[in-house]
Design an enzyme around this catalytic site. Sequence first.
Site, PDB file in Angstrom:
ATOM      1  CB  SER A  13       0.215   0.233  -9.625  1.00  0.00           C
ATOM      2  OG  SER A  13      -1.171   0.230  -9.727  1.00  0.00           O
ATOM      3  CG  HIS A  40      -1.709   1.394  -6.078  1.00  0.00           C
ATOM      4  ND1 HIS A  40      -1.395   2.179  -7.147  1.00  0.00           N
ATOM      5  CD2 HIS A  40      -1.283   2.079  -4.994  1.00  0.00           C
ATOM      6  CE1 HIS A  40      -0.819   3.295  -6.740  1.00  0.00           C
ATOM      7  NE2 HIS A  40      -0.738   3.255  -5.424  1.00  0.00           N
ATOM      8  CG  ASP A 133       1.003   6.715  -6.052  1.00  0.00           C
ATOM      9  OD1 ASP A 133       1.556   7.747  -5.617  1.00  0.00           O
ATOM     10  OD2 ASP A 133       0.497   5.850  -5.317  1.00  0.00           O
TER      11      ASP A 133
END
Lengths: 190, 275
Positions: A13, A40, A133
């Site tokens: 991310s 992300h 995540d």
Amino acid sequence: MKRRIDLVAIGCSAGGLRALHTLFAGLDRRFPLPLVAVCHTGSDDVSLLCELLARSATLPVDEATERTSPLPGRIYVAPSGYHLLLGRDGRFALSAEARVGFARPSIDVWFESASAACGGRVAGIVLTGANSDGADGLARIRERGGIAIVQEPSDAEVDVMPAAALAAAGADHCLPLAQIAPLLNRLFVE
Amino acid sequence: MARPDVEEVELELFVRALKLRHGYDFGEYARASFRRRVNALLQGIGCETIGELTARVLRDDALLPKVIAGLSVPVSEMFRDPAVFRKLRDEVLPLLASYPHINIWQAGCAFGQEVYSLAILLEEAGLYDRTQIYATDFSDAAIARAQEGIFPAREARLYSENYLAAGGAHSLADYYHARYDLITIDAALKRNVTFANHNLVCDGVFCEAHLILCRNVLIYFTDSLQNHVLELFRDSLVRSGFLCLGTRENIAFARAAQNFRAIDPRLRIFQLAQR
């Protein structure tokens, strides 16, 4: 003794783009497995991201396309706005279902489905990121007999994601980013 | 040699049960995402295993709407992928304007965000009064929600940004009423929308459409069901009619794709090719 692995699944991310550059620049050109990254980015245009990564990568980089199979020696990046999954037939599938933990694509969803589709033969890698995540997904990968690789949190641009992964799943290998590509080469290139 | 895991077997039996007992056929749904939705349903309904859910749905008819709602994917937003709506506004609607009456079919309308986006687009193009929109879904619960046209106010900002990026001529707030933490779509926008239950798996042609929107629905289908639905769309479209799919959908493996010519390959807007 080498464990049989079909696919390398990567999650990252915040700070992920730089980390992916480093990782993909260090891979052996004969790397025999597909590598599939969920990052992300918040950007709609993953094709631009692929172009940027391709500049330093030793392998071709493409967006993961629905209904196509990931091929050995190629890198794929999940499109934004969809969850990426792997079908039992070994082909990419997309889903526009609700965000999971504020993320779509979700690394957990990708890890879980890749690991299920490959009968556990997945190497999961968690890199820098500012949320958790990927932690549950990495745990599933390990439960099913796959390999878990986590960037050493102190080495990560943002340590939250690798720290969460270590807490939830532990790791077969925990090491600085610069050593991950050499590890993959050692593990998987004949 | 490889024994299928127990969840795989349970999933198969669940699909069989829904088909035999209730007539809903999910056999040609892409398994990876279907499996996720079934697992989410377990939590929502309070079942430990898919086997338990199967037993309950066989005996308890009242549970069925909840199961069907859970297996459909109602997530969307107004003007999602603004570039698509801009393209429809700039290049498709001017062509539709030559027809005295326009039929648009939105297949898989979910909670209605795209239906109302379309209605706004048509209103601003001066075409809405001669347009009929058919909005269909296989989930009655989704249709009821779509008919209400009520969305969380926290979504309004995203919807407004999308609307402006799509080339909206006014302010999105002109089309809804905000009350507490909800926004309600202006009733006038519903005047030419007909909501109906239609299941792409088993129901046939029901209108002659100039434009079909079916975005992010076929991604949940296997190749063969995807092909079947594309044939249904081909048979439902007028000559040179338009088809708009989700921007990441791939129809390369469907035989019926040869019936469509991409007018914008990136945005997945197609036109029926000459037969």
